[in-house]
Design a protein around this motif. Structure first.
Motif, PDB file in Angstrom:
ATOM      1  N   ILE A 129       0.979  -1.308   0.060  1.00 31.03           N
ATOM      2  CA  ILE A 129       0.027   0.221   0.024  1.00 31.03           C
ATOM      3  C   ILE A 129       0.747   1.212  -0.020  1.00 31.03           C
ATOM      4  CG2 ILE A 129      -1.746   1.314   1.248  1.00 31.03           C
ATOM      5  CD1 ILE A 129      -2.639  -1.403   2.447  1.00 31.03           C
ATOM      6  N   THR A 130       0.827   2.178  -1.114  1.00 33.44           N
ATOM      7  CA  THR A 130       1.373   3.471  -0.848  1.00 33.44           C
ATOM      8  C   THR A 130       0.831   4.365   0.030  1.00 33.44           C
ATOM      9  OG1 THR A 130       2.071   3.181  -3.214  1.00 33.44           O
ATOM     10  CG2 THR A 130       2.207   5.308  -2.380  1.00 33.44           C
ATOM     11  N   MET A 131       1.534   5.050   0.897  1.00 35.73           N
ATOM     12  CA  MET A 131       1.031   5.821   1.799  1.00 35.73           C
ATOM     13  C   MET A 131       1.669   7.194   1.341  1.00 35.73           C
ATOM     14  SD  MET A 131       1.762   3.707   5.111  1.00 35.73           S
ATOM     15  CE  MET A 131       3.128   2.695   4.319  1.00 35.73           C
ATOM     16  N   LEU A 132       0.473   7.958   1.545  1.00 33.76           N
ATOM     17  CA  LEU A 132       0.827   9.825   1.423  1.00 33.76           C
ATOM     18  C   LEU A 132       0.807  10.257   2.658  1.00 33.76           C
ATOM     19  CD1 LEU A 132      -1.074  10.414  -1.707  1.00 33.76           C
ATOM     20  CD2 LEU A 132       1.312   9.821  -1.710  1.00 33.76           C
ATOM     21  N   ILE A 133       1.710  10.993   3.436  1.00 28.80           N
ATOM     22  CA  ILE A 133       1.808  11.442   4.609  1.00 28.80           C
ATOM     23  C   ILE A 133       2.002  13.077   4.353  1.00 28.80           C
ATOM     24  CG2 ILE A 133       2.559  11.603   6.914  1.00 28.80           C
ATOM     25  CD1 ILE A 133       3.048   8.535   6.479  1.00 28.80           C
ATOM     26  N   LEU A 134       0.885  13.919   4.658  1.00 22.85           N
ATOM     27  CA  LEU A 134       1.541  15.349   4.723  1.00 22.85           C
ATOM     28  C   LEU A 134       2.244  15.903   5.788  1.00 22.85           C
ATOM     29  CD1 LEU A 134       0.698  17.997   3.231  1.00 22.85           C
ATOM     30  CD2 LEU A 134      -1.292  18.123   4.426  1.00 22.85           C
ATOM     31  N   SER A 135       3.232  16.307   5.733  1.00 27.91           N
ATOM     32  CA  SER A 135       4.191  16.818   6.668  1.00 27.91           C
ATOM     33  C   SER A 135       3.695  18.306   7.179  1.00 27.91           C
ATOM     34  CB  SER A 135       5.641  16.794   6.176  1.00 27.91           C
ATOM     35  OG  SER A 135       5.769  17.900   5.396  1.00 27.91           O
ATOM     36  N   ALA A 136       4.432  18.725   8.295  1.00 27.85           N
ATOM     37  CA  ALA A 136       4.098  19.761   9.303  1.00 27.85           C
ATOM     38  C   ALA A 136       4.672  21.063   8.003  1.00 27.85           C
ATOM     39  CB  ALA A 136       4.531  19.960  10.337  1.00 27.85           C
ATOM     40  N   GLY A 137       5.654  20.706   7.254  1.00 22.71           N
ATOM     41  CA  GLY A 137       6.180  21.773   6.521  1.00 22.71           C
ATOM     42  C   GLY A 137       5.633  22.026   5.132  1.00 22.71           C
ATOM     43  N   GLY A 138       4.683  21.150   4.918  1.00 26.11           N
ATOM     44  CA  GLY A 138       3.756  21.144   3.618  1.00 26.11           C
ATOM     45  C   GLY A 138       4.295  20.193   2.656  1.00 26.11           C
ATOM     46  N   THR A 139       5.450  19.362   2.739  1.00 30.66           N
ATOM     47  CA  THR A 139       5.564  18.606   1.855  1.00 30.66           C
ATOM     48  C   THR A 139       4.923  17.276   2.235  1.00 30.66           C
ATOM     49  OG1 THR A 139       7.578  17.901   3.054  1.00 30.66           O
ATOM     50  CG2 THR A 139       7.914  19.301   1.470  1.00 30.66           C
ATOM     51  N   VAL A 140       4.898  16.248   1.241  1.00 32.77           N
ATOM     52  CA  VAL A 140       4.316  15.108   1.113  1.00 32.77           C
ATOM     53  C   VAL A 140       5.247  13.878   1.293  1.00 32.77           C
ATOM     54  CG1 VAL A 140       2.462  13.580   0.101  1.00 32.77           C
ATOM     55  CG2 VAL A 140       2.146  15.999   0.064  1.00 32.77           C
ATOM     56  N   LEU A 141       5.265  13.009   2.097  1.00 29.10           N
ATOM     57  CA  LEU A 141       6.013  11.885   2.148  1.00 29.10           C
ATOM     58  C   LEU A 141       5.246  10.720   1.258  1.00 29.10           C
ATOM     59  CD1 LEU A 141       7.173  11.856   5.633  1.00 29.10           C
ATOM     60  CD2 LEU A 141       8.574  12.734   3.673  1.00 29.10           C
ATOM     61  N   ARG A 142       5.799  10.071   0.249  1.00 30.75           N
ATOM     62  CA  ARG A 142       5.449   8.916  -0.426  1.00 30.75           C
ATOM     63  C   ARG A 142       6.066   7.744   0.008  1.00 30.75           C
ATOM     64  NH1 ARG A 142       6.244   9.539  -6.222  1.00 30.75           N
ATOM     65  NH2 ARG A 142       4.219  10.697  -6.280  1.00 30.75           N
ATOM     66  N   ILE A 143       5.547   6.669   0.607  1.00 33.28           N
ATOM     67  CA  ILE A 143       6.059   5.532   1.172  1.00 33.28           C
ATOM     68  C   ILE A 143       5.446   4.399   0.358  1.00 33.28           C
ATOM     69  CG2 ILE A 143       6.515   4.228   3.325  1.00 33.28           C
ATOM     70  CD1 ILE A 143       5.830   6.943   4.511  1.00 33.28           C
ATOM     71  N   LYS A 144       6.284   3.467  -0.229  1.00 29.58           N
ATOM     72  CA  LYS A 144       5.669   2.359  -1.170  1.00 29.58           C
ATOM     73  C   LYS A 144       5.840   1.150  -0.189  1.00 29.58           C
ATOM     74  CE  LYS A 144       6.562   4.692  -5.298  1.00 29.58           C
ATOM     75  NZ  LYS A 144       7.249   4.997  -6.797  1.00 29.58           N
ATOM     76  N   GLY A 145       4.634   0.907   0.463  1.00 31.54           N
ATOM     77  CA  GLY A 145       4.764  -0.373   1.429  1.00 31.54           C
ATOM     78  C   GLY A 145       5.016  -0.138   2.866  1.00 31.54           C
ATOM     79  N   ILE A 146       4.330  -0.753   3.667  1.00 32.09           N
ATOM     80  CA  ILE A 146       4.769  -0.547   5.164  1.00 32.09           C
ATOM     81  C   ILE A 146       6.223  -0.916   5.531  1.00 32.09           C
ATOM     82  CG2 ILE A 146       4.019  -3.037   5.886  1.00 32.09           C
ATOM     83  CD1 ILE A 146       3.321   0.508   7.608  1.00 32.09           C
ATOM     84  N   SER A 147       6.852  -1.893   4.676  1.00 36.73           N
ATOM     85  CA  SER A 147       8.277  -2.382   5.106  1.00 36.73           C
ATOM     86  C   SER A 147       9.305  -0.982   5.427  1.00 36.73           C
ATOM     87  CB  SER A 147       9.029  -3.123   4.132  1.00 36.73           C
ATOM     88  OG  SER A 147       8.238  -4.190   4.206  1.00 36.73           O
ATOM     89  N   ALA A 148       8.755   0.201   5.030  1.00 34.62           N
ATOM     90  CA  ALA A 148      10.061   1.326   5.191  1.00 34.62           C
ATOM     91  C   ALA A 148       9.521   1.868   6.558  1.00 34.62           C
ATOM     92  CB  ALA A 148       9.495   2.443   4.235  1.00 34.62           C
TER      93      ALA A 148
END
Length: 164
Positions: A129-148
Motif C-alpha cells: 500500500i502506498t502511503m501519502l503523509i502530509l508533513s508539517a512543512g507542507g511536503t508530502v512523504l510517499r512511502i511504497k509499502g509498510i516495510s519502510a
C-alpha cells in the motif's frame, strides 16, 4: 556480534509533484480530518483510502474517554474496506493531521497498531500500500509499502523467529 542495517526509502515531494489522484486523496483526508471526534487530544487525523476498484473511503480518528477504546483514522478506513470490499485491495492511503483550531497541518505517522494493520492488509492482498503523509512543512512523504516504516514485522504466528 552481528550488525543488521535496515534501510528505508521514502520520497519527499511538493504537493505540485503529486498526480491528480494523489492530490485528490490528500484533499479528501484533509476534509474528513475536520470531522474527527477528538475532544481529549484535540489532534484531528484524517485518512483517505483508494481501493483497486476505484472506490475511495475516508475516515477520521474517533476518541473515547477510555483512551484504548478510541480508534485511529487509518484502522477505521482499513477495517471498513475489509468488511465492505473484501476482494478489492487497498492501493493508496493518504494520512493528514492538525490540532483543533489551528490552520497549519501537523506532522503525523501511523502509530504502531496502524502499522501492524497496514502490514496485515498488505499480507492479505499480497500487495504493498502506498502511503501519502502530509508533513508539517507542507511536503508530502510517499512511502511504497509498510516495510519502510515497519522493517521488522510480525507476520506469522507459526514462525520460530525472525528471518533476515
Amino acid at each position: 556480534m552481528k550488525k543488521i542495517i535496515l534501510n528505508s526509502e521514502i520520497e519527499e515531494l511538493s504537493p505540485e509533484e503529486l498526480d491528480h489522484i494523489e492530490q485528490a486523496l490528500l484533499s479528501r483526508a484533509q476534509t474528513i480530518s475536520k470531522l474527527a471526534y477528538a475532544p481529549y487530544s484535540n489532534f484531528n487525523v484524517g485518512a483517505a483510502l483508494l481501493l483497486e476498484n476505484g472506490e475511495v473511503l475516508q475516515s477520521s480518528n474517533q476518541e473515547n474517554v477510555s483512551y484504548p477504546v478510541g480508534t485511529c483514522a487509518e484502522r477505521i478506513a482499513l477495517g471498513y474496506a475489509g468488511a465492505n470490499y473484501p476482494t478489492s485491495a487497498p492501493v493508496m492511503l493518504a494520512i493528514v493531521a492538525h490540532r483543533a483550531g489551528e490552520e497549519k497541518w501537523a506532522g503525523v505517522s501511523p502509530c504502531g497498531m496502524c502499522r501492524q494493520a497496514i502490514n496485515e492488509t498488505e499480507n492479505r492482498f499480497k500487495k504493498p500500500i502506498t502511503m501519502l503523509i502530509l508533513s508539517a512543512g507542507g511536503t508530502v512523504l510517499r512511502i511504497k509499502g509498510i516495510s519502510a516504516l515497519l522493517p521488522i514485522k510480525f507476520d506469522d504466528l507459526n514462525s520460530a523467529g525472525l528471518e533476515y
